[in-house]
Write an enzyme that holds these catalytic residues in place. Structure first.
Site, short mmCIF file in Angstrom:
data_model
loop_
_atom_site.label_atom_id
_atom_site.label_comp_id
_atom_site.label_asym_id
_atom_site.label_seq_id
_atom_site.Cartn_x
_atom_site.Cartn_y
_atom_site.Cartn_z
CG HIS A 16 -1.91 -1.03 1.32
ND1 HIS A 16 -2.04 -1.81 2.45
CD2 HIS A 16 -2.85 -1.48 0.46
CE1 HIS A 16 -3.02 -2.67 2.27
NE2 HIS A 16 -3.52 -2.49 1.06
NE ARG A 89 -2.44 -8.34 -3.90
CZ ARG A 89 -3.26 -8.43 -2.88
NH1 ARG A 89 -2.94 -7.87 -1.75
NH2 ARG A 89 -4.38 -9.08 -2.97
CB SER A 127 -4.30 -6.62 4.52
OG SER A 127 -3.85 -5.36 4.11
#
Length: 164
Positions: A16, A89, A127
């Site tokens: 991020h 990603r 995450s």
């Protein structure tokens, strides 16, 4: 005009951070918008997620961290954002992100969606994986800011202590 980078940030990762710091090179400001209303069940509270993101970006005055609730595209319009930043990603991210961008364009044609890919060294970080590593007592320091690693260790230690 600013760009908006929305997400849950549960927790904010080096991936991020990489995207936001590169986006600030494209826009005069980047608003990191931490979502309050989410279908996900965040580990960290909204205030914790905002505070951690603010700590990560404390050195850059052109990055603002805020919490928001409701439609992302509406918040982007309210904040005068020219674009919404989204990270890709892997190819598997593209289909959902493409649908989201198309819907947002339909709702607010004046706000563009900009896709950025992360630096190769952060492509694999999510995450979800960071939370799992931390939950199992692993070292997450290569994947997150030091303050985030400390916060996760404290959260999971408190949970473990609460179960005894």
């Amino acid at each position: 005009m600013p760009a908006l980078y929305p997400g849950t940030f549960d927790p904010i990762t080096n991936g991020h951070e990489d995207l936001v710091r590169r986006a600030v090179g494209l826009f005069d400001r980047v608003i990191v918008a931490v979502a309050a209303d989410t279908t996900k069940r965040p580990l960290l509270g909204l205030e914790q997620r905002v505070a951690l993101a603010r700590e990560v970006f404390a050195d850059e005055k052109r990055i603002e961290v805020t919490a928001f609730d409701g439609l992302t595209i509406r918040y982007a319009r309210e904040r005068g954002a020219a674009a919404i930043i989204r990270g890709l990603r892997a190819v598997s991210d593209f289909e959902f992100e493409f649908q989201l961008a198309t819907m947002n364009r339909r709702l607010e044609p004046d706000v563009e969606t900009i896709f950025l890919t992360p630096e190769e060294s952060t492509t694999f970080i999510s995450s979800t994986l960071v939370r799992e590593i931390a939950r199992l007592g692993g070292d997450v320091s290569p994947f997150v800011h030091a303050s985030v690693a400390r916060e996760l260790a404290e959260v999971y230690a408190a949970r473990k202590g609460g179960r005894s």
